[in-house]
Each structure stands twice: as structure tokens, then as C-alpha cells.
Design a protein around this motif. Structure first.
Motif, mmCIF file in Angstrom:
data_model
loop_
_atom_site.group_PDB
_atom_site.id
_atom_site.type_symbol
_atom_site.label_atom_id
_atom_site.label_comp_id
_atom_site.label_asym_id
_atom_site.label_seq_id
_atom_site.Cartn_x
_atom_site.Cartn_y
_atom_site.Cartn_z
ATOM 1 N N LEU A 45 0.829 -1.197 0.000
ATOM 2 C CA LEU A 45 0.000 0.000 0.000
ATOM 3 C C LEU A 45 0.868 1.252 0.000
ATOM 4 O O LEU A 45 1.733 1.422 0.869
ATOM 5 C CB LEU A 45 -0.917 -0.014 1.226
ATOM 6 C CG LEU A 45 -1.888 1.144 1.379
ATOM 7 C CD1 LEU A 45 -2.888 1.157 0.220
ATOM 8 C CD2 LEU A 45 -2.608 1.054 2.716
ATOM 9 N N ILE A 46 0.591 2.153 -0.956
ATOM 10 C CA ILE A 46 1.346 3.397 -1.043
ATOM 11 C C ILE A 46 0.585 4.512 -0.314
ATOM 12 O O ILE A 46 1.110 5.144 0.605
ATOM 13 C CB ILE A 46 1.572 3.803 -2.512
ATOM 14 C CG1 ILE A 46 2.266 2.682 -3.292
ATOM 15 C CG2 ILE A 46 2.414 5.079 -2.582
ATOM 16 C CD1 ILE A 46 2.348 2.945 -4.798
ATOM 17 N N TYR A 47 -0.615 4.785 -0.747
ATOM 18 C CA TYR A 47 -1.484 5.791 -0.147
ATOM 19 C C TYR A 47 -2.924 5.304 -0.257
ATOM 20 O O TYR A 47 -3.267 4.523 -1.142
ATOM 21 C CB TYR A 47 -1.391 7.132 -0.896
ATOM 22 C CG TYR A 47 -0.361 8.095 -0.385
ATOM 23 C CD1 TYR A 47 0.890 8.181 -0.996
ATOM 24 C CD2 TYR A 47 -0.625 8.944 0.678
ATOM 25 C CE1 TYR A 47 1.846 9.080 -0.546
ATOM 26 C CE2 TYR A 47 0.326 9.846 1.140
ATOM 27 C CZ TYR A 47 1.555 9.906 0.520
ATOM 28 O OH TYR A 47 2.505 10.801 0.963
ATOM 29 N N TYR A 48 -3.771 5.808 0.638
ATOM 30 C CA TYR A 48 -5.186 5.569 0.508
ATOM 31 C C TYR A 48 -5.963 6.790 0.975
ATOM 32 O O TYR A 48 -5.459 7.602 1.750
ATOM 33 C CB TYR A 48 -5.632 4.302 1.239
ATOM 34 C CG TYR A 48 -5.506 4.323 2.739
ATOM 35 C CD1 TYR A 48 -4.260 4.203 3.354
ATOM 36 C CD2 TYR A 48 -6.624 4.406 3.552
ATOM 37 C CE1 TYR A 48 -4.138 4.201 4.722
ATOM 38 C CE2 TYR A 48 -6.509 4.396 4.930
ATOM 39 C CZ TYR A 48 -5.266 4.284 5.514
ATOM 40 O OH TYR A 48 -5.157 4.286 6.886
ATOM 41 N N SER A 49 -7.182 6.881 0.473
ATOM 42 C CA SER A 49 -8.041 8.019 0.784
ATOM 43 C C SER A 49 -9.436 7.489 1.074
ATOM 44 O O SER A 49 -9.978 6.704 0.298
ATOM 45 C CB SER A 49 -8.088 8.971 -0.414
ATOM 46 O OG SER A 49 -9.110 9.928 -0.260
ATOM 47 N N GLN A 50 -10.004 7.921 2.178
ATOM 48 C CA GLN A 50 -11.335 7.436 2.536
ATOM 49 C C GLN A 50 -12.414 8.473 2.249
ATOM 50 O O GLN A 50 -13.613 8.168 2.349
ATOM 51 C CB GLN A 50 -11.364 7.045 4.015
ATOM 52 C CG GLN A 50 -10.354 5.951 4.322
ATOM 53 C CD GLN A 50 -10.742 5.105 5.513
ATOM 54 O OE1 GLN A 50 -11.892 4.730 5.659
ATOM 55 N NE2 GLN A 50 -9.775 4.810 6.370
#
Lengths: 115, 112
Positions: A45-50
Motif C-alpha cells: 500500500l502506497i497511499y489511501y483516501s477514505q
């Protein structure tokens, strides 16, 4: 048809250049993710946005940046600070309703090669 | 910390033979479990998922998986493999914070 699109499918970059990978979804999902895939290492996982205008670093965020100005879009920039950017990049989205019980939907991926 | 282990990196089976791919997970609460399949150079496609109820779940393409809490396992099975099943398979765990953890994958080769 609903889904996730990633562009381009293949991308070549010279060392020292920044490059931006596109990810668009029309599934109306709140959450979006960027993963890096290297042979034998699964997905990292690099980045995530919720939610729009918010994102969190994943396990390997160094040398990458993201933005989430629109619900349907989550572009990833690979900066010159990323030491080994050649990899296969996958974007995914997730319907937060029901929390983790719903699966992620994946785009077709972008293969980035640094020359 | 959450983690997923797929102990078999490569598996080769003959067409028509049965298949079992192993997956073990580490997660403190009730896990959300998934199996995905990936063809070369493509994205991941969901085969099946488990989050509650019957511990034997059916998926697409004739696959099934069984959740065994006592063994922290979620093994994928298919009674008769077809040549088109050759691909890489990933097991994943989802948590209650919309994060997902993937195993390192198992590459399946199918002998004619």
C-alpha cells in the motif's frame, strides 16, 4: 459499465523526472487506494483516501504523492525521490458502507519503467 | 499486526486435477477474507469473499474456500482445474478501518 480506469497502461520515464499516474472510478466509492506490485512481494500500500480532500500514507509512501480533489479521481505522482520506481501500479476503490465486508475493485494497472 | 501468509509461491497441477491454495492470516478480530485472481499484466478480480455466516463460501469459476477460525486459515479449492485457471492468486484480509492486507501470491501453472 461501472469500473476503474488507469492510464496510461505503459509509462516510461527518465531518471530524475516526476510522473503522474491517473486513476478514475465511476462506482461512487468513497475510498480509493494505490498499491505497488513487485514480483514475489504481493501488493504494498502506497497511499489511501477514505474521503475527498483527505488521504493517509500507506506502508511505502516515501517518494510518492497523491491528491483527492474529486471523489472519482485519485492521481499518484511518482517523484524523483523514489529510489526504485520501476513497478506495476494498481489503483483500487472500495465502498465504505459495510466497512471491510465489501471487496475492493481494481483497475487494470499501469506499468512504469524508469530508463 | 495484521498479516497474510501464502506459503506456496508456485504450484503446478495437471489439468483436471484438484487444487488447494493455502492462506493463513493474523488478525485480532473477526476477519473479512478475500481471494483474488490476477492474469499477467492485469488487475485483480475477486473470486470470493467471507465476512460472516457459512464458513464454506462459493465463488466464481467453480472456486470455493473454507474459513477455519481455529487454524486462522482460508484455503481456496477447486475440484477440477482448467488450463484457463493458470494465473496468480492472492489472499487478502480487510480490517474495520477500510484497510486491506495481501499475501505475496501463489502462481498456478496448469500442465496439459
Amino acid at each position: 459499465d461501472g469500473g476503474i480506469t488507469q492510464s496510461p497502461k505503459y509509462l516510461f520515464r527518465k531518471e530524475g523526472q516526476n510522473v503522474t499516474l491517473s486513476c478514475e472510478q465511476n462506482l461512487n466509492h468513497d475510498a480509493m487506494y494505490w498499491y505497488r506490485q513487485d514480483p514475489g512481494q504481493g501488493l504494498r500500500l502506497i497511499y489511501y483516501s477514505q474521503i475527498v480532500n483527505d488521504f493517509q500514507k500507506g506502508d511505502i509512501a516515501e517518494g510518492y504523492s497523491v491528491s483527492r480533489e474529486k471523489k472519482e479521481s485519485f492521481p499518484l505522482t511518482v517523484t524523483s525521490a523514489q529510489k526504485n520506481p520501476t513497478a506495476f501500479y494498481l489503483c483500487a476503490s472500495h465502498d465504505r458502507v459495510g466497512v471491510g465486508g465489501n471487496e475492493q475493485f481494481f483497475g487494470p494497472g499501469t506499468r512504469l519503467t524508469v530508463l | 499486526a495484521q498479516s497474510v501468509t501464502q506459503p506456496d509461491i508456485h504450484i503446478t497441477v495437471s489439468e483436471g486435477a484438484s487444487l488447494e491454495l493455502r492462506c493463513n492470516y493474523s488478525y485480532g478480530a473477526t476477519p473479512y477474507l478475500f481471494w483474488y485472481v490476477q492474469s499477467p499484466g492485469q488487475g485483480l478480480q475477486l473470486l470470493l469473499k467471507y465476512f460472516s455466516g457459512d464458513t464454506l463460501v462459493q465463488g466464481i469459476k467453480g472456486f470455493e474456500a473454507e474459513f477455519k477460525r481455529s487454524q486462522s486459515s482460508f484455503n481456496l479449492r477447486k475440484p477440477s482445474v482448467h488450463w484457463s485457471d493458470a494465473a496468480e492468486y492472492f489472499c487478502a484480509v480487510g480490517d474495520n478501518f477500510n484497510k486491506f492486507y495481501f499475501g505475496s501470491g501463489t502462481k498456478l501453472n496448469v500442465k496439459p
